[in-house]
Design a protein around this motif. Sequence first.
Motif, PDB file in Angstrom:
ATOM      1  N   ASP A  91       0.841  -1.202   0.000  1.00 37.81           N
ATOM      2  CA  ASP A  91       0.000   0.000   0.000  1.00 37.81           C
ATOM      3  C   ASP A  91       0.870   1.244   0.000  1.00 37.81           C
ATOM      4  OD1 ASP A  91       1.018  -0.027   2.548  1.00 37.81           O
ATOM      5  OD2 ASP A  91      -0.919  -0.187   3.573  1.00 37.81           O
ATOM      6  N   GLU A  92       2.091   1.112  -0.504  1.00 34.66           N
ATOM      7  CA  GLU A  92       3.056   2.209  -0.478  1.00 34.66           C
ATOM      8  C   GLU A  92       3.202   2.931  -1.817  1.00 34.66           C
ATOM      9  OE1 GLU A  92       6.693   0.506   0.878  1.00 34.66           O
ATOM     10  OE2 GLU A  92       6.088   0.534   2.982  1.00 34.66           O
ATOM     11  N   LEU A  93       2.537   2.474  -2.866  1.00 32.64           N
ATOM     12  CA  LEU A  93       2.727   3.087  -4.188  1.00 32.64           C
ATOM     13  C   LEU A  93       1.770   4.259  -4.391  1.00 32.64           C
ATOM     14  CD1 LEU A  93       3.302   0.034  -6.544  1.00 32.64           C
ATOM     15  CD2 LEU A  93       4.976   1.433  -5.324  1.00 32.64           C
ATOM     16  N   ARG A  94       2.306   5.321  -4.934  1.00 39.41           N
ATOM     17  CA  ARG A  94       1.532   6.523  -5.221  1.00 39.41           C
ATOM     18  C   ARG A  94       1.488   6.788  -6.719  1.00 39.41           C
ATOM     19  NH1 ARG A  94      -0.004  10.270  -1.661  1.00 39.41           N
ATOM     20  NH2 ARG A  94       0.540  10.010   0.541  1.00 39.41           N
ATOM     21  N   SER A  95       0.442   7.465  -7.123  1.00 36.10           N
ATOM     22  CA  SER A  95       0.356   7.986  -8.482  1.00 36.10           C
ATOM     23  C   SER A  95      -0.280   9.361  -8.384  1.00 36.10           C
ATOM     24  CB  SER A  95      -0.491   7.075  -9.372  1.00 36.10           C
ATOM     25  OG  SER A  95      -0.625   7.642 -10.668  1.00 36.10           O
ATOM     26  N   GLY A  96       0.479  10.380  -8.780  1.00 33.67           N
ATOM     27  CA  GLY A  96      -0.029  11.735  -8.630  1.00 33.67           C
ATOM     28  C   GLY A  96      -0.288  12.053  -7.169  1.00 33.67           C
ATOM     29  N   LYS A  97      -1.492  12.520  -6.868  1.00 33.49           N
ATOM     30  CA  LYS A  97      -1.862  12.859  -5.504  1.00 33.49           C
ATOM     31  C   LYS A  97      -2.568  11.711  -4.790  1.00 33.49           C
ATOM     32  CE  LYS A  97      -2.347  17.813  -6.454  1.00 33.49           C
ATOM     33  NZ  LYS A  97      -3.243  18.996  -6.396  1.00 33.49           N
ATOM     34  N   SER A  98      -2.625  10.555  -5.419  1.00 29.21           N
ATOM     35  CA  SER A  98      -3.376   9.426  -4.864  1.00 29.21           C
ATOM     36  C   SER A  98      -2.445   8.320  -4.403  1.00 29.21           C
ATOM     37  CB  SER A  98      -4.344   8.862  -5.915  1.00 29.21           C
ATOM     38  OG  SER A  98      -5.250   9.860  -6.350  1.00 29.21           O
ATOM     39  N   ARG A  99      -2.689   7.848  -3.201  1.00 28.53           N
ATOM     40  CA  ARG A  99      -1.964   6.687  -2.692  1.00 28.53           C
ATOM     41  C   ARG A  99      -2.892   5.480  -2.769  1.00 28.53           C
ATOM     42  NH1 ARG A  99       1.309   5.940   3.033  1.00 28.53           N
ATOM     43  NH2 ARG A  99       1.359   3.669   3.009  1.00 28.53           N
ATOM     44  N   ALA A 100      -2.437   4.445  -3.436  1.00 29.19           N
ATOM     45  CA  ALA A 100      -3.277   3.267  -3.654  1.00 29.19           C
ATOM     46  C   ALA A 100      -3.574   2.553  -2.345  1.00 29.19           C
ATOM     47  CB  ALA A 100      -2.584   2.311  -4.622  1.00 29.19           C
ATOM     48  N   ASP A 101      -4.799   2.066  -2.200  1.00 24.51           N
ATOM     49  CA  ASP A 101      -5.156   1.286  -1.007  1.00 24.51           C
ATOM     50  C   ASP A 101      -4.409  -0.039  -0.998  1.00 24.51           C
ATOM     51  OD1 ASP A 101      -6.884   3.110   0.208  1.00 24.51           O
ATOM     52  OD2 ASP A 101      -8.568   2.478  -1.042  1.00 24.51           O
ATOM     53  N   VAL A 102      -4.483  -0.780  -2.096  1.00 25.93           N
ATOM     54  CA  VAL A 102      -3.764  -2.049  -2.227  1.00 25.93           C
ATOM     55  C   VAL A 102      -3.291  -2.189  -3.665  1.00 25.93           C
ATOM     56  CG1 VAL A 102      -3.850  -4.570  -2.029  1.00 25.93           C
ATOM     57  CG2 VAL A 102      -5.213  -3.161  -0.462  1.00 25.93           C
ATOM     58  N   VAL A 103      -2.046  -2.584  -3.835  1.00 33.02           N
ATOM     59  CA  VAL A 103      -1.509  -2.904  -5.168  1.00 33.02           C
ATOM     60  C   VAL A 103      -0.913  -4.295  -5.116  1.00 33.02           C
ATOM     61  CG1 VAL A 103       0.194  -2.323  -6.939  1.00 33.02           C
ATOM     62  CG2 VAL A 103      -0.990  -0.494  -5.709  1.00 33.02           C
ATOM     63  N   ILE A 104      -1.242  -5.115  -6.104  1.00 37.54           N
ATOM     64  CA  ILE A 104      -0.634  -6.440  -6.252  1.00 37.54           C
ATOM     65  C   ILE A 104       0.190  -6.427  -7.528  1.00 37.54           C
ATOM     66  CG2 ILE A 104      -1.046  -8.895  -6.646  1.00 37.54           C
ATOM     67  CD1 ILE A 104      -3.536  -8.690  -4.919  1.00 37.54           C
ATOM     68  N   LEU A 105       1.465  -6.753  -7.382  1.00 38.61           N
ATOM     69  CA  LEU A 105       2.379  -6.865  -8.521  1.00 38.61           C
ATOM     70  C   LEU A 105       2.781  -8.313  -8.674  1.00 38.61           C
ATOM     71  CD1 LEU A 105       4.760  -3.842  -7.751  1.00 38.61           C
ATOM     72  CD2 LEU A 105       2.697  -3.835  -9.160  1.00 38.61           C
ATOM     73  N   ASN A 106       2.531  -8.885  -9.843  1.00 34.64           N
ATOM     74  CA  ASN A 106       3.013 -10.241 -10.173  1.00 34.64           C
ATOM     75  C   ASN A 106       3.531 -10.206 -11.598  1.00 34.64           C
ATOM     76  OD1 ASN A 106       0.421 -10.192 -11.466  1.00 34.64           O
ATOM     77  ND2 ASN A 106      -0.477 -11.105  -9.638  1.00 34.64           N
ATOM     78  N   GLY A 107       2.768 -10.763 -12.532  1.00 29.50           N
ATOM     79  CA  GLY A 107       3.151 -10.614 -13.928  1.00 29.50           C
ATOM     80  C   GLY A 107       2.778  -9.251 -14.463  1.00 29.50           C
ATOM     81  N   THR A 108       1.849  -8.590 -13.777  1.00 24.21           N
ATOM     82  CA  THR A 108       1.401  -7.259 -14.146  1.00 24.21           C
ATOM     83  C   THR A 108       1.090  -6.500 -12.871  1.00 24.21           C
ATOM     84  OG1 THR A 108      -0.104  -6.018 -15.591  1.00 24.21           O
ATOM     85  CG2 THR A 108      -1.023  -7.927 -14.394  1.00 24.21           C
ATOM     86  N   SER A 109       0.358  -5.391 -12.978  1.00 24.37           N
ATOM     87  CA  SER A 109      -0.015  -4.624 -11.787  1.00 24.37           C
ATOM     88  C   SER A 109      -1.522  -4.473 -11.712  1.00 24.37           C
ATOM     89  CB  SER A 109       0.638  -3.233 -11.821  1.00 24.37           C
ATOM     90  OG  SER A 109       0.139  -2.472 -12.905  1.00 24.37           O
ATOM     91  N   THR A 110      -2.047  -4.603 -10.499  1.00 26.74           N
ATOM     92  CA  THR A 110      -3.476  -4.376 -10.252  1.00 26.74           C
ATOM     93  C   THR A 110      -3.612  -3.505  -9.017  1.00 26.74           C
ATOM     94  OG1 THR A 110      -4.021  -6.560 -11.147  1.00 26.74           O
ATOM     95  CG2 THR A 110      -5.725  -5.429  -9.878  1.00 26.74           C
ATOM     96  N   VAL A 111      -4.315  -2.395  -9.149  1.00 28.43           N
ATOM     97  CA  VAL A 111      -4.556  -1.508  -8.022  1.00 28.43           C
ATOM     98  C   VAL A 111      -6.006  -1.663  -7.585  1.00 28.43           C
ATOM     99  CG1 VAL A 111      -5.078   0.445  -9.564  1.00 28.43           C
ATOM    100  CG2 VAL A 111      -4.456   0.866  -7.175  1.00 28.43           C
ATOM    101  N   TYR A 112      -6.209  -1.743  -6.277  1.00 30.24           N
ATOM    102  CA  TYR A 112      -7.545  -1.869  -5.699  1.00 30.24           C
ATOM    103  C   TYR A 112      -7.844  -0.618  -4.876  1.00 30.24           C
ATOM    104  CZ  TYR A 112      -7.042  -6.773  -6.975  1.00 30.24           C
ATOM    105  OH  TYR A 112      -6.840  -7.955  -7.668  1.00 30.24           O
ATOM    106  N   GLU A 113      -8.895   0.075  -5.255  1.00 29.41           N
ATOM    107  CA  GLU A 113      -9.342   1.248  -4.509  1.00 29.41           C
ATOM    108  C   GLU A 113     -10.573   0.862  -3.688  1.00 29.41           C
ATOM    109  OE1 GLU A 113      -9.818   4.818  -2.788  1.00 29.41           O
ATOM    110  OE2 GLU A 113      -8.082   4.169  -3.984  1.00 29.41           O
ATOM    111  N   VAL A 114     -10.460   0.967  -2.373  1.00 33.66           N
ATOM    112  CA  VAL A 114     -11.530   0.549  -1.465  1.00 33.66           C
ATOM    113  C   VAL A 114     -12.486   1.711  -1.229  1.00 33.66           C
ATOM    114  CG1 VAL A 114     -12.067  -0.193   0.882  1.00 33.66           C
ATOM    115  CG2 VAL A 114     -10.111  -1.192  -0.336  1.00 33.66           C
ATOM    116  N   LYS A 115     -13.761   1.438  -1.378  1.00 32.02           N
ATOM    117  CA  LYS A 115     -14.816   2.391  -1.027  1.00 32.02           C
ATOM    118  C   LYS A 115     -15.828   1.666  -0.155  1.00 32.02           C
ATOM    119  CE  LYS A 115     -13.184   5.910  -3.272  1.00 32.02           C
ATOM    120  NZ  LYS A 115     -12.604   7.049  -2.514  1.00 32.02           N
ATOM    121  N   SER A 116     -15.617   1.781   1.152  1.00 35.41           N
ATOM    122  CA  SER A 116     -16.540   1.143   2.088  1.00 35.41           C
ATOM    123  C   SER A 116     -17.784   2.014   2.242  1.00 35.41           C
ATOM    124  CB  SER A 116     -15.866   0.962   3.451  1.00 35.41           C
ATOM    125  OG  SER A 116     -15.731   2.199   4.113  1.00 35.41           O
TER     126      SER A 116
END
Length: 352
Positions: A91-116
């Motif tokens: 959960d340490e990766l940022r893009s612009g002014k947004s810090r990702a809630d969860v990012v999984i990196l394997n063969g590619t990248s997937t960012v998960y933005e949580v909206k409870s």
Amino acid sequence: MLQFGGISPIFRGPFLKRVARHRHVSTLLELGDYFSDFCPPDRRQPLREWFDFFYALLSNKYRCEYIYKNAIATKLYLGGHHCLQNSLLTDELRSGKSRADVVILNGTSTVYEVKSEYDSLGRLDTQLADYRRVFDHIVVVTTPKIAPLVTAHIDGIVGVMSLDASGELAVVKQSSSNKANTDPAAVFDCMRQPEFCAVIKETFGHIPEVPNSRIYREVRELFCQLDPSLAHDLMVARVKMRGKRKSFVELVDNSPESLKHACLSFSQSQTLATGSDRLTPPRGPLGRAEGREQGEFHFQMASSTSTSGSRGTDSSALPVPRVIQIKAAGIGAFLVHRTTLSQFVRRSWLYS
């Protein structure tokens, strides 16, 4: 009125740093007293039982962001059979002014933005625009009630998942690949200096011979010449190898379900972890074990029978029949809560 939201801080890095300094026992016991109507564990139960108890309370009474993050960690990351040695959840990766809630990196990248149910959708457009600059797949994880609203609002490449009452994640809308649209400059900023220097040397055969004050600018200019898809893949291949130690993998494997995301993402978990079979009951008013090196992080991993003895008044008596120690030297600098734990709980967590 019970304030269930006051539980969630024990699953965050600042409290885990307190655990690392054995300053957690009084807080957990005071929380247990506050929620005594829900039958908390006996004070001599393993530490994992306490975290599992509070996690269950959050799951049933206050589905905060951590519940979603831990579901992603257990169901999609660990449950998806990702190899910890060749992938990364962070959960340490940022893009612009947004810090990702969860990012999984394997063969590619997937960012998960949580909206409870407690989150606003006001910043969602800005966050998704920032994520498009860096990540291949973008997924919003939300409640079944909010999922249709999110689905109607987002564009074609963004996926949607929902977390139901039983804790299961369901795909509402599949995401599509976005890496061809990423921005190499934004991708570059996800890497640390050793990582981007290694990428440049691997790709271009050399690192520019310039003063240290200019290395970032010169290397970044070279990286920005790359095709977006290639730049993305080079970043993923390098960043996903962060913190890959055998001891870290053992820690994640042995941690209770309630702490999977915390162990995967807490920065101190990346340091050395060694096994010990010794009985190490914490002592003293803040739970510090005698004879222990200051800065060790103890997690109770075995659900073995608790030690014998009456339930006395010593609030520090949480025995540890089997532990994994995480050497977390230097974390004392991050500890800023110098008031008593009782005062801290009353001021910050439980009472309005």
